[in-house]
Design a protein around this motif. Structure first.
Motif, short mmCIF file in Angstrom:
data_model
loop_
_atom_site.label_atom_id
_atom_site.label_comp_id
_atom_site.label_asym_id
_atom_site.label_seq_id
_atom_site.Cartn_x
_atom_site.Cartn_y
_atom_site.Cartn_z
N CYS A 1 -25.66 -18.40 -74.74
CA CYS A 1 -26.48 -18.34 -73.52
C CYS A 1 -27.91 -17.94 -73.85
O CYS A 1 -28.17 -17.29 -74.85
N ARG A 2 -28.80 -18.34 -72.97
CA ARG A 2 -30.20 -17.91 -73.06
C ARG A 2 -30.40 -16.80 -72.05
O ARG A 2 -29.73 -16.75 -71.02
N PHE B 1 -37.58 -18.11 -70.70
CA PHE B 1 -36.65 -17.70 -71.74
C PHE B 1 -37.31 -16.65 -72.63
O PHE B 1 -38.49 -16.76 -72.97
#
Length: 81
Positions: free
Chosen positions: A51-52, A59
């Motif tokens: 996951c980011r 981000f």
């Protein structure tokens, strides 16, 4: 400091909640947050590395220092066709 985190899609399903908060030390990083998430939600342990983490809708790298006022989200990988 208290950091509020929104979980999206499969992260939400695995954790069983759309949002949660974590108590972190001042100067904590995204990396520290990832560790806290896995400790609280072990069902995310194998999934979270994929996951980011979004901080204030961008981000963020694992060394990004968090503050209490930032909006944090867990963004799972996306697939489709």
């Amino acid at each position: 400091m208290i950091v509020w985190v929104k979980l999206f899609a499969a992260a939400r399903q695995r954790a069983g909640t759309p949002a949660t908060n974590f108590s972190l030390a001042e100067g904590a990083t995204v990396r520290d947050l990832r560790a806290a998430i896995v400790q609280e939600y072990p069902t995310l342990a194998d999934f979270l590395p994929h996951c980011r983490i979004a901080v204030d809708r961008d981000f963020a790298p694992d060394d990004h220092v968090l503050t209490e006022t930032q909006e944090v989200g867990i963004i799972p990988p996306v697939s489709g066709g």
